[in-house]
Design a protein around this motif. Structure first.
Motif, PDB file in Angstrom:
ATOM      1  N   TYR A   1       0.802  -1.214   0.000  1.00 22.77           N
ATOM      2  CA  TYR A   1       0.000   0.000   0.000  1.00 22.77           C
ATOM      3  C   TYR A   1       0.844   1.277   0.000  1.00 22.77           C
ATOM      4  O   TYR A   1       0.500   2.239  -0.691  1.00 22.77           O
ATOM      5  CB  TYR A   1      -0.947  -0.016   1.202  1.00 22.77           C
ATOM      6  N   PRO A   2       1.949   1.365   0.769  1.00 21.63           N
ATOM      7  CA  PRO A   2       2.749   2.600   0.681  1.00 21.63           C
ATOM      8  C   PRO A   2       3.299   2.881  -0.708  1.00 21.63           C
ATOM      9  O   PRO A   2       3.449   4.046  -1.091  1.00 21.63           O
ATOM     10  CB  PRO A   2       3.886   2.336   1.686  1.00 21.63           C
ATOM     11  N   ARG A   3       3.574   1.835  -1.488  1.00 26.75           N
ATOM     12  CA  ARG A   3       4.043   2.040  -2.857  1.00 26.75           C
ATOM     13  C   ARG A   3       2.952   2.679  -3.715  1.00 26.75           C
ATOM     14  O   ARG A   3       3.239   3.520  -4.576  1.00 26.75           O
ATOM     15  CB  ARG A   3       4.468   0.695  -3.457  1.00 26.75           C
ATOM     16  N   TYR A   4       1.700   2.283  -3.493  1.00 29.74           N
ATOM     17  CA  TYR A   4       0.600   2.891  -4.245  1.00 29.74           C
ATOM     18  C   TYR A   4       0.459   4.377  -3.902  1.00 29.74           C
ATOM     19  O   TYR A   4       0.191   5.205  -4.784  1.00 29.74           O
ATOM     20  CB  TYR A   4      -0.710   2.161  -3.948  1.00 29.74           C
ATOM     21  N   VAL A   5       0.624   4.712  -2.634  1.00 29.75           N
ATOM     22  CA  VAL A   5       0.509   6.120  -2.222  1.00 29.75           C
ATOM     23  C   VAL A   5       1.604   6.960  -2.880  1.00 29.75           C
ATOM     24  O   VAL A   5       1.345   8.047  -3.418  1.00 29.75           O
ATOM     25  CB  VAL A   5       0.568   6.224  -0.686  1.00 29.75           C
ATOM     26  N   GLU A   6       2.832   6.466  -2.863  1.00 27.82           N
ATOM     27  CA  GLU A   6       3.928   7.203  -3.491  1.00 27.82           C
ATOM     28  C   GLU A   6       3.743   7.297  -5.002  1.00 27.82           C
ATOM     29  O   GLU A   6       4.085   8.311  -5.619  1.00 27.82           O
ATOM     30  CB  GLU A   6       5.258   6.520  -3.168  1.00 27.82           C
ATOM     31  N   HIS A   7       3.202   6.253  -5.606  1.00 30.00           N
ATOM     32  CA  HIS A   7       2.984   6.284  -7.057  1.00 30.00           C
ATOM     33  C   HIS A   7       1.899   7.302  -7.425  1.00 30.00           C
ATOM     34  O   HIS A   7       2.027   8.002  -8.445  1.00 30.00           O
ATOM     35  CB  HIS A   7       2.579   4.895  -7.538  1.00 30.00           C
ATOM     36  N   ALA A   8       0.848   7.387  -6.621  1.00 33.61           N
ATOM     37  CA  ALA A   8      -0.188   8.390  -6.883  1.00 33.61           C
ATOM     38  C   ALA A   8       0.382   9.805  -6.765  1.00 33.61           C
ATOM     39  O   ALA A   8       0.054  10.695  -7.566  1.00 33.61           O
ATOM     40  CB  ALA A   8      -1.355   8.203  -5.911  1.00 33.61           C
ATOM     41  N   LYS A   9       1.235  10.013  -5.792  1.00 34.12           N
ATOM     42  CA  LYS A   9       1.878  11.328  -5.639  1.00 34.12           C
ATOM     43  C   LYS A   9       2.790  11.627  -6.811  1.00 34.12           C
ATOM     44  O   LYS A   9       2.886  12.773  -7.282  1.00 34.12           O
ATOM     45  CB  LYS A   9       2.665  11.354  -4.333  1.00 34.12           C
ATOM     46  N   GLU A  10       3.459  10.616  -7.347  1.00 40.21           N
ATOM     47  CA  GLU A  10       4.358  10.808  -8.484  1.00 40.21           C
ATOM     48  C   GLU A  10       3.589  11.070  -9.769  1.00 40.21           C
ATOM     49  O   GLU A  10       4.012  11.887 -10.601  1.00 40.21           O
ATOM     50  CB  GLU A  10       5.243   9.565  -8.637  1.00 40.21           C
ATOM     51  N   ILE A  11       2.464  10.389  -9.958  1.00 45.82           N
ATOM     52  CA  ILE A  11       1.714  10.541 -11.204  1.00 45.82           C
ATOM     53  C   ILE A  11       1.014  11.892 -11.266  1.00 45.82           C
ATOM     54  O   ILE A  11       1.087  12.618 -12.272  1.00 45.82           O
ATOM     55  CB  ILE A  11       0.696   9.396 -11.346  1.00 45.82           C
ATOM     56  N   PHE A  12       0.328  12.269 -10.198  1.00 44.48           N
ATOM     57  CA  PHE A  12      -0.487  13.485 -10.217  1.00 44.48           C
ATOM     58  C   PHE A  12       0.246  14.700  -9.633  1.00 44.48           C
ATOM     59  O   PHE A  12      -0.289  15.806  -9.712  1.00 44.48           O
ATOM     60  CB  PHE A  12      -1.787  13.247  -9.446  1.00 44.48           C
TER      61      PHE A  12
ATOM     62  N   GLU B   1      -0.135  16.421  -3.294  1.00 41.19           N
ATOM     63  CA  GLU B   1      -0.323  15.724  -2.020  1.00 41.19           C
ATOM     64  C   GLU B   1      -1.769  15.282  -1.830  1.00 41.19           C
ATOM     65  O   GLU B   1      -2.037  14.295  -1.138  1.00 41.19           O
ATOM     66  CB  GLU B   1       0.096  16.630  -0.862  1.00 41.19           C
ATOM     67  N   ASP B   2      -2.706  16.012  -2.445  1.00 35.27           N
ATOM     68  CA  ASP B   2      -4.121  15.665  -2.277  1.00 35.27           C
ATOM     69  C   ASP B   2      -4.407  14.261  -2.804  1.00 35.27           C
ATOM     70  O   ASP B   2      -5.128  13.482  -2.170  1.00 35.27           O
ATOM     71  CB  ASP B   2      -5.004  16.685  -3.003  1.00 35.27           C
ATOM     72  N   SER B   3      -3.860  13.933  -3.969  1.00 32.27           N
ATOM     73  CA  SER B   3      -4.097  12.608  -4.550  1.00 32.27           C
ATOM     74  C   SER B   3      -3.535  11.511  -3.661  1.00 32.27           C
ATOM     75  O   SER B   3      -4.181  10.473  -3.441  1.00 32.27           O
ATOM     76  CB  SER B   3      -3.476  12.540  -5.944  1.00 32.27           C
TER      77      SER B   3
ATOM     78  N   TRP C   1      -9.371  16.372   3.315  1.00 33.13           N
ATOM     79  CA  TRP C   1      -9.389  17.795   3.657  1.00 33.13           C
ATOM     80  C   TRP C   1      -8.841  18.014   5.071  1.00 33.13           C
ATOM     81  O   TRP C   1      -8.048  18.933   5.309  1.00 33.13           O
ATOM     82  CB  TRP C   1     -10.813  18.319   3.518  1.00 33.13           C
ATOM     83  N   ASP C   2      -9.260  17.175   6.000  1.00 25.87           N
ATOM     84  CA  ASP C   2      -8.746  17.286   7.372  1.00 25.87           C
ATOM     85  C   ASP C   2      -7.246  17.029   7.436  1.00 25.87           C
ATOM     86  O   ASP C   2      -6.525  17.677   8.216  1.00 25.87           O
ATOM     87  CB  ASP C   2      -9.486  16.305   8.280  1.00 25.87           C
ATOM     88  N   MET C   3      -6.749  16.106   6.631  1.00 24.57           N
ATOM     89  CA  MET C   3      -5.323  15.825   6.627  1.00 24.57           C
ATOM     90  C   MET C   3      -4.520  17.031   6.147  1.00 24.57           C
ATOM     91  O   MET C   3      -3.458  17.353   6.700  1.00 24.57           O
ATOM     92  CB  MET C   3      -5.032  14.610   5.743  1.00 24.57           C
ATOM     93  N   GLU C   4      -5.013  17.717   5.128  1.00 22.07           N
ATOM     94  CA  GLU C   4      -4.308  18.904   4.642  1.00 22.07           C
ATOM     95  C   GLU C   4      -4.322  20.018   5.694  1.00 22.07           C
ATOM     96  O   GLU C   4      -3.322  20.722   5.876  1.00 22.07           O
ATOM     97  CB  GLU C   4      -4.964  19.396   3.347  1.00 22.07           C
TER      98      GLU C   4
ATOM     99  N   VAL D   1      -8.929  19.352  -3.275  1.00 24.21           N
ATOM    100  CA  VAL D   1      -9.158  17.946  -2.923  1.00 24.21           C
ATOM    101  C   VAL D   1     -10.239  17.339  -3.813  1.00 24.21           C
ATOM    102  O   VAL D   1     -10.108  16.201  -4.296  1.00 24.21           O
ATOM    103  CB  VAL D   1      -9.529  17.825  -1.436  1.00 24.21           C
ATOM    104  N   VAL D   2     -11.316  18.087  -4.058  1.00 26.50           N
ATOM    105  CA  VAL D   2     -12.397  17.577  -4.912  1.00 26.50           C
ATOM    106  C   VAL D   2     -11.903  17.368  -6.342  1.00 26.50           C
ATOM    107  O   VAL D   2     -12.232  16.361  -6.996  1.00 26.50           O
ATOM    108  CB  VAL D   2     -13.598  18.541  -4.874  1.00 26.50           C
ATOM    109  N   LYS D   3     -11.086  18.294  -6.844  1.00 25.63           N
ATOM    110  CA  LYS D   3     -10.544  18.127  -8.194  1.00 25.63           C
ATOM    111  C   LYS D   3      -9.610  16.919  -8.275  1.00 25.63           C
ATOM    112  O   LYS D   3      -9.624  16.182  -9.269  1.00 25.63           O
ATOM    113  CB  LYS D   3      -9.801  19.394  -8.605  1.00 25.63           C
ATOM    114  N   SER D   4      -8.819  16.703  -7.243  1.00 23.35           N
ATOM    115  CA  SER D   4      -7.940  15.534  -7.231  1.00 23.35           C
ATOM    116  C   SER D   4      -8.748  14.243  -7.180  1.00 23.35           C
ATOM    117  O   SER D   4      -8.405  13.254  -7.851  1.00 23.35           O
ATOM    118  CB  SER D   4      -6.992  15.605  -6.033  1.00 23.35           C
ATOM    119  N   PHE D   5      -9.825  14.242  -6.408  1.00 30.03           N
ATOM    120  CA  PHE D   5     -10.698  13.072  -6.352  1.00 30.03           C
ATOM    121  C   PHE D   5     -11.332  12.801  -7.716  1.00 30.03           C
ATOM    122  O   PHE D   5     -11.443  11.644  -8.157  1.00 30.03           O
ATOM    123  CB  PHE D   5     -11.773  13.295  -5.290  1.00 30.03           C
ATOM    124  N   GLN D   6     -11.726  13.862  -8.410  1.00 28.00           N
ATOM    125  CA  GLN D   6     -12.296  13.716  -9.749  1.00 28.00           C
ATOM    126  C   GLN D   6     -11.270  13.146 -10.727  1.00 28.00           C
ATOM    127  O   GLN D   6     -11.582  12.258 -11.527  1.00 28.00           O
ATOM    128  CB  GLN D   6     -12.796  15.079 -10.245  1.00 28.00           C
TER     129      GLN D   6
END
Length: 754
Positions: free
Chosen positions: A188-199, A202-204, A227-230, A303-308
């Motif tokens: 799972y941590p690899r997926y989080v880092e990959h999402a940050k790298e692709i987009f 930090e929101d993604s 949103w709370d995390m940011e 955050v909403v745009k990143s979710f979209q």
């Protein structure tokens, strides 16, 4: 063989392993079981092992099988003593007994061992663990909603399979454990880092992290949590800046610190202004309560745009409900039956002691008339001094029947009510992370690096030698082109636009869309190319599409391994041609390199060379293998027998006579690619499992050091020099184990998941 870990527990009572077994019969299943125990606890591991050992089971079968292995034989006399004691407590026999047992019933522990070892007998605990596994998509559900289905038709028509139907009163759910998904928990941590790298946001990464940690969530809950995390990150930055200003005492403030301070000041004002106006109405008070400042509004919009973007790209997928909202409303309507069960699983009931009873337990309703019951509720709320809320008034608050009672933020509902997001993110829809899209994206990057390593460097050196040192390599961007093309193919497969928006797709359109998977024109992959590659092609003569098409035609000439296939000829094509990436050949080349590296590391260079020779030439005798490998015949025979013992190669014996005389038989050595890959994958799973067990054991042994490190601010941590050395060695050992686990997991991902 003695247990190397002493009293360290890592298996459940239903596991096929023993505490001293070093080679499990199914390494992938043992690895997934250990991952479930590490992330969800021993009770969830017991339920998972029961599903592995028994196969697809109902909840009744699960409870019965687990109790059969976990219940201990209780003496009848002890049972009678407990019943007699409970009866005496119920009759208020003596004050001493009441004081000792607090007037409650005495529960006898019927488990063979402690719960932290996986021994569980309570049906409610088993059901709760199953719900956790379902919530994290580690268990699939199937069952009977359709009645009178011919078993012969199920083999011919896949659509005739029984699907779960919660509106039916005779639905029996069957649960199946997904071992492949359980094995991905440490990734799972690899997926989080990959999402940050692709987009590149930090929101993604925060959205993906929320979904991976919490499992399935409503879209409104995901946005609120991200949103709370940011906001917490801004708060921590503000606190750190305040400490630095106190230490330096310079009084200098930069523009970013002023923005953060202004944000928190306006946030605190928005929290107290609605309380200071005693003449405000209830609507004004509610609006002021949820009022946010422009900075926080900007964060929420991001955050909403990143979710979209994550949904449109296919990295997050919507979970289809078992039943629609209309069917669930129909199920909740009062029926003629007074048993209190109008749908769902009715296999059995659980009494107060957790014992299964095989009949439906009748429950009386407070009122059969819905209007009368609503009036009673209004009367009770009015007497308590609160305003009554109707049954349909909760829809505006965004509350659900299964989640928390916290209403959704009005700003979140306002942003999601936008027409552009209404179809993409329906109200109350549930989402989860699309693991397969992440694997496709990671595969595109890995194959892009492989092609760049093979062709970009070698052909660049040849081009510089032929045309001069200052000439530009025409194939320097082949890796980026392959990555962009595979990314486009992943979007075609996992993120079709019509399917995401909920449009109905005919069977013909679906087959046509599946036939187009992987094929692309130069204009299709331009959005996925890096900006520097776009500038390079745009600055050359002919424009971007023509130069990109020329490069793809040149890449189609590569033969070992092939990279691109020219599906439609580029010359004269209006879109510059149609191409397709040879994904299977490139992936096979990548796996062959990994297999050769593993064999070289564990069996030696000569053994890896022999396996490569057998893969190319097929069936060979030992003398021919020794001649091709350029080693003595005796050494070649020893290596061949060692490889055969480790199940890397196979032996085919051909007898020349009916007596099966070994002296006249011919022995041929050969390699079965599927068996070789399976052996390597099993060895990697065993190594990863042993490393995880070693790390878990080290953490259990060094728990005192870790607790002391957490309390470093209040107590003196590692006061002695010898303690400091041991603690640093302990941390260094954990770091080395983590790095080894990450490398093995990456190898396993290429061999098994790509």
């Amino acid at each position: 063989m003695s247990n190397a870990f002493g009293g360290f527990l890592h298996i459940s009572p239903l596991s096929s392993l023993t505490s001293s077994s070093s080679n499990p019969p199914e390494p992938a299943i043992a690895l997934s079981s250990n991952c479930i125990r590490d992330y969800f606890g021993p009770v969830a591991q017991t339920v998972a092992d029961c599903l592995n050992s028994r196969g697809p089971s109902t909840l009744h079968d699960l409870v019965s099988n687990i109790r059969q292995r976990c219940l201990k034989v209780v003496n009848e006399e002890r049972g009678r003593l407990v019943d007699r004691l409970n009866s005496s407590v119920g009759k208020k026999a003596s004050n001493e007994i009441l004081d000792f047992y607090c007037g409650g019933k005495v529960q006898m522990n019927k488990a063979r061992g402690p719960e932290n070892a996986g021994y569980v007998t309570d049906a409610s605990h088993i059901r709760a663990a199953l719900i956790v596994l379902l919530h994290h998509s580690l268990v699939s559900i199937s069952g009977g909603g359709k009645q009178n289905v011919n078993p012969k038709d199920q083999d011919l028509d896949s659509n005739s399979q029984q699907m779960p139907d919660p509106t039916s009163s005779q639905t029996h759910y069957t649960y199946t454990l997904l071992n492949e998904r359980a094995r991905l928990l440490p990734r799972y941590p690899r997926y989080v880092e990959h999402a940050k790298e692709i987009f590149e946001k930090e929101d993604s990464a925060n959205i993906v992290e929320c979904l991976l940690i919490n499992g399935r969530m409503r879209g409104e809950e995901v946005i609120q949590m991200a949103w709370d995390m940011e906001q917490k990150k801004l708060q921590s930055l503000d606190d750190d800046d305040d400490e630095e200003r106190k230490e330096e005492q310079n009084g200098e403030k930069d523009e970013d610190e002023d923005l953060i301070k202004e944000f928190h000041k306006s946030t605190s004002e928005s929290k107290v202004t609605f309380e200071d106006d005693p003449g405000a109405t209830e609507n004004d008070t509610s609006n002021r309560k949820y009022a946010i400042d422009p900075k926080s509004q900007k964060i929420l919009t991001s955050v909403v745009k990143s979710f979209q973007k994550l949904i449109e790209a296919g990295y997050i997928e919507m979970v289809k409900p078992i039943a629609t909202a209309e069917e669930m409303d129909e199920m909740r309507k009062p029926q003629d039956k007074q048993d209190g069960i109008n749908g769902g699983e009715v296999e059995f009931d659980i009494n107060g002691d957790g014992t299964i009873v095989g009949r439906k337990k009748k429950r009386s309703r407070s009122s059969s008339d819905p209007e009368k019951s609503s009036n009673v509720a209004k009367k009770l709320k009015t007497e308590n001094g609160s305003k009554s809320v109707g049954a349909n008034d909760n829809d505006d608050n965004g509350e659900d029947d299964y989640g928390s009672n916290t209403p959704d933020h009005p700003e979140i509902r306002k942003l999601l009510s936008n027409p552009s997001l209404r179809k993409l993110i329906p109200p109350g829809s549930v989402y989860r992370v699309n693991i397969y899209m992440f694997h496709s994206s990671l595969r595109s990057q890995a194959l892009g690096r492989l092609v760049k390593e093979m062709y970009s460097i070698s052909h660049g050196q040849i081009s510089k030698a032929a045309n001069g040192a200052d000439s530009e390599n025409p194939l320097q961007h082949v890796g980026a082109i392959v990555t962009a093309a595979l990314t486009h193919a992943s979007r075609q497969e996992h993120a079709p636009t019509k399917q995401i928006l909920g449009y109905e797709e005919s069977e013909e359109d679906r087959h046509h869309r599946m036939a187009e998977w992987g094929t692309f024109s130069p204009s299709d992959i331009i959005p996925y190319l890096p900006s520097d590659v776009k500038k390079t092609f745009q600055s050359q003569v002919g424009g971007m599409i023509q130069n990109l098409s020329t490069t793809l035609v040149r890449m189609a000439q590569f033969q070992y391994p092939p990279v691109v296939v020219e599906v439609e000829e580029a010359r004269g094509h209006p879109s510059g041609g149609k191409f397709e990436i040879c994904t299977r050949q490139l992936l096979q080349r990548l796996r062959e390199r990994i297999l050769h590296r593993i064999l070289s590391s564990h069996q030696g260079l000569v053994a890896a060379r022999i396996v490569s020779i057998l893969q190319v030439k097929g069936h060979c005798e030992s003398d021919a293998v020794a001649e091709d490998a350029m080693v003595p015949a005796k050494e070649a025979r020893e290596i061949l027998h060692r490889l055969h013992r480790e199940k890397y190669i196979n032996l085919f014996d051909m007898h020349m006579t009916k007596t099966h005389n070994s002296a006249t038989a011919i022995y041929l050595w050969h390699v079965i690619p599927a068996r070789l890959l399976k052996t390597v994958v099993n060895n990697v799973c065993i190594a990863l499992l042993n490393l995880r067990l070693r790390r878990q054991h080290e953490v259990e042994v060094g728990k005192e050091w870790m607790d002391r490190a957490k309390e470093a601010g209040t107590t003196e941590e590692n006061a002695h020099e010898e303690d400091k050395k041991k603690y640093h060695a302990f941390c260094k050992g954990l770091e080395r184990l983590d790095n080894a686990c990450l490398q093995l997991d990456e190898t396993l991902m290429v061999l098994k998941d790509f």
